[in-house]
Design a protein around this motif. Structure first.
Motif, short mmCIF file in Angstrom:
data_model
loop_
_atom_site.label_atom_id
_atom_site.label_comp_id
_atom_site.label_asym_id
_atom_site.label_seq_id
_atom_site.Cartn_x
_atom_site.Cartn_y
_atom_site.Cartn_z
N GLY A 14 0.83 -1.21 0.00
CA GLY A 14 0.00 0.00 0.00
C GLY A 14 0.86 1.25 0.00
N MET A 15 1.94 1.21 0.81
CA MET A 15 2.83 2.37 0.87
C MET A 15 3.58 2.55 -0.46
N MET A 16 4.02 1.41 -1.03
CA MET A 16 4.73 1.46 -2.31
C MET A 16 3.85 2.05 -3.42
N MET A 17 2.57 1.69 -3.36
CA MET A 17 1.65 2.09 -4.43
C MET A 17 0.93 3.40 -4.12
N SER A 18 1.29 4.00 -2.97
CA SER A 18 0.51 5.15 -2.50
C SER A 18 0.50 6.31 -3.50
N PRO A 30 9.15 1.22 -7.45
CA PRO A 30 8.56 2.54 -7.21
C PRO A 30 9.66 3.58 -7.08
N ARG A 31 9.59 4.60 -7.90
CA ARG A 31 10.60 5.67 -7.86
C ARG A 31 9.93 6.97 -7.43
N PHE A 51 -8.20 8.36 -19.59
CA PHE A 51 -8.64 8.90 -18.29
C PHE A 51 -7.59 9.87 -17.75
N ASN A 52 -8.03 10.69 -16.81
CA ASN A 52 -7.09 11.63 -16.19
C ASN A 52 -6.36 10.93 -15.06
N THR A 53 -5.03 11.00 -15.07
CA THR A 53 -4.26 10.41 -13.98
C THR A 53 -4.00 11.49 -12.94
N LYS A 54 -3.90 11.07 -11.72
CA LYS A 54 -3.63 12.04 -10.66
C LYS A 54 -2.12 12.15 -10.43
N ASP A 55 -1.74 13.09 -9.58
CA ASP A 55 -0.31 13.31 -9.30
C ASP A 55 0.36 12.02 -8.81
N TYR A 56 1.59 11.80 -9.26
CA TYR A 56 2.35 10.68 -8.74
C TYR A 56 3.66 11.20 -8.15
N LYS A 57 3.87 10.94 -6.90
CA LYS A 57 5.14 11.29 -6.27
C LYS A 57 5.29 10.51 -4.97
N PRO A 80 8.00 10.06 -1.55
CA PRO A 80 9.11 10.76 -0.90
C PRO A 80 10.45 10.10 -1.22
N LYS A 81 11.48 10.91 -1.43
CA LYS A 81 12.79 10.36 -1.75
C LYS A 81 13.31 9.51 -0.58
N GLY A 82 12.91 9.87 0.62
CA GLY A 82 13.31 9.11 1.81
C GLY A 82 12.75 7.71 1.83
N VAL A 83 11.72 7.46 1.03
CA VAL A 83 11.13 6.12 0.95
C VAL A 83 11.78 5.34 -0.19
N THR A 84 11.97 6.03 -1.31
CA THR A 84 12.46 5.31 -2.50
C THR A 84 13.99 5.19 -2.52
N PHE A 85 14.72 6.09 -1.84
CA PHE A 85 16.19 6.13 -1.90
C PHE A 85 16.66 6.05 -3.35
#
Lengths: 291, 236
Positions: free
Chosen positions: A45-49, A153-154, B176-182, B184-189
């Motif tokens: 869930g967090m990965m796909m958030s 996930p990036r 369809f319209n996609t919403k923002d994707y982001k 945090p860098k602290g999660v993805t490293f």
């Protein structure tokens, strides 16, 4: 030289503390795998958030062996270098601490030979630890979770890699990680030539890794100019093998988004390793060995 | 000469007949085709073109059961499915035609397709408005735009072939319209290769996503167990 290497490896693998690293790694990886197996939905869930407003993906399909291994390696970012420093930082200073360094230096082998053999032994230990990480993180994860397409996930992008296109990326990533860990080993090794106790090089290396990692990850523009010069920035280069090229949203099998940058990072890490080793040799040759 | 007159008279009759079709009749004509289908299982390929996603072409199986159960399974990978994909099936939208007010909105200039708007009578309905572009002659919906309360707007374009008699398309393009994707860098490293930064901000902005499904085969009205629709997830 080979005899010397055998002796050094014997010394490393005879010490019980050498196995602390293997035990710690095993415990961390198994605990993560058990947790993800028991309740991985939260993590998925967090990965796909970033995209759960627009898309749905079954957590059981996302949480496969390849993705779990990537999650584990991400979480071990700091732990493995610390465990490498634990042994590499003890290679010279440990001998000085025990009072055996002068005896070693008085043997027919030159100081450079002695240093290179010790560095080689530390490198072999580092590689053994990495192979162990690979076996547990990738092998056991595949056994527990099976294989499927891999999800990356990036920060601004979401990559999915075909099942058949993943394994070689892991092999390349582990090869790259070995270069990164050798850089850490060479830093700890260099520091160990400067002091007569093992705590300073080990703690010193750990501090450098933590500070550099914070500077690498912190999103303050002031540090942007420093980032490219930190070896911790380049240590993340293993991930570059999982960043794929795409054409109109379709993944291109076998592609790497920015291979020259990954190779450059590898070269930078090799450069740092040679620099640390060079400083260690330069200093050790002039060192007045009193213990 | 006689034959020509008969042919011309027939043409005039057909034209008059088509013009005479009200929007309600047109919807009923479309629905009559779709009503022939109680369930289907379709094989196909799904291609996604979304700014922030890179994914392989998926080999999919689509399951549909009346009135509005739909499931898309990726046969060889992760079933990453756009929310609201149930709307790829016109039958699902028209499942309860009586619950809509049907408005005739004329013809589309370029294609001459009839434009019919469907307004739900229920104020709390998730669908706010559906607009169909109907090929009146064939009785097929060629394009549909649906605005929902929770999941934004969807657009469907359909091309028909072998299964046109059932109102089932060979190719569907779902926009369809996609919403923002982001994240945090602290999660993805993330590994910073020094080449992005300029385009990153653009990638997070709302953009139009496009999913293209090309069907290769349909198995119609052979029965599908309900368990298919409850495997691992709720209805999508």
């Amino acid at each position: 030289m080979l005899q010397l290497l055998r002796i050094e490896l014997y010394k490393i693998f005879k010490r019980p503390r050498t196995y602390i690293a293997f035990i710690v790694i095993t415990a961390i990886i198994l605990l993560l795998q058990i947790a993800l197996k028991a309740d991985g939905k939260e993590y998925v869930g967090m990965m796909m958030s970033g995209m759960d407003d627009s898309f749905f993906a079954p957590p059981t399909e996302v949480l496969n062996g390849y993705t779990v291994c990537f999650i584990i390696l991400n979480l071990l970012l700091i732990h493995v270098p610390i465990l490498v420093a634990l042994i590499a930082g003890d290679m010279i200073s440990g001998e000085a601490n025990m009072g055996t360094l002068r005896l070693l230096a008085s043997r027919p082998a030159s100081r450079i030979e002695l240093l290179l053999v010790k560095f080689l032994a530390a490198t072999i230990y580092t590689l053994a630890l990495l192979v162990w990480v690979a076996l547990l993180a990738l092998g056991v994860s595949i056994l527990l979770f099976g294989t499927n397409q891999m999800v990356i996930p990036r920060e601004f992008e979401f990559n999915i890699i075909d099942t058949g296109d993943v394994f070689w990326r892991y092999m390349a990533a582990f090869a790259f990680a070995s270069v990164g860990l050798i850089t850490v080993a060479s830093l700890a090794f260099m520091l160990s030539t400067f002091v007569d106790n093992s705590i300073v090089p080990v703690v010193g290396t750990v501090c450098v890794i933590i500070i550099f990692t914070i500077l690498t990850q912190i999103q303050i523009p002031f540090y942007d100019s420093v980032e490219p010069y930190l070896f911790t920035t380049h240590m993340l280069g293993w991930k570059g093998f999982f960043y794929v090229k795409g054409e109109e949203g379709i993944t291109i099998d076998g592609s790497v988004e920015n291979l020259p940058a990954v190779l450059k990072s590898g070269a930078v890490l090799l450069g740092y390793s040679l620099l640390f080793l060079g400083i260690a040799i330069w200093h050790f040759r002039r060192k007045n060995i009193l213990s | 000469m006689k034959r020509c007159v008969v042919f011309l008279l027939m043409m005039v009759f057909v034209q008059l007949n088509l013009k005479a079709q009200t929007a309600e009749e047109l919807i009923l004509k479309v629905k009559a085709k779709l009503d022939k289908v109680n369930d289907y299982e379709a094989k196909g390929k799904m291609k996604m073109n979304i700014t922030f996603i890179k994914a392989p072409i998926a080999t999919i199986k689509v399951y549909y059961k009346k009135p509005d159960q739909l499931r898309i399974n990726n046969e060889k990978g992760i079933s990453l499915i756009p929310k609201g994909s149930v709307n790829i099936n016109i039958g699902a939208i028209l499942s309860d035609a009586g619950s809509y007010d049907i408005i005739d909105a004329g013809k589309e200039d370029k294609t001459n397709f009839r434009i019919v708007r469907l307004l739900p009578k229920d104020e709390n309905s998730n669908v706010v408005l559906s607009t169909f572009y109907i090929d009146a002659e064939q009785g097929l919906v060629r394009k549909a735009k649906t605005t929902t309360r929770d999941n934004g707007s969807y657009e469907l374009e359909m091309a028909y072939g072998k299964y046109a008699e059932f109102g089932l398309p060979d190719k569907v393009v779902f926009s369809f319209n996609t919403k923002d994707y982001k994240l945090p860098k602290g999660v993805t490293f993330d590994y910073d290769d020094g080449s992005k930064k300029v385009t990153d901000k653009d990638k997070t902005k709302n953009r139009k996503g496009r999913v293209e499904i090309v069907y290769s085969a349909f198995v119609i009205n052979k029965g599908i167990p309900d368990s298919i629709f409850s495997q691992g997830s709720s209805k999508r």
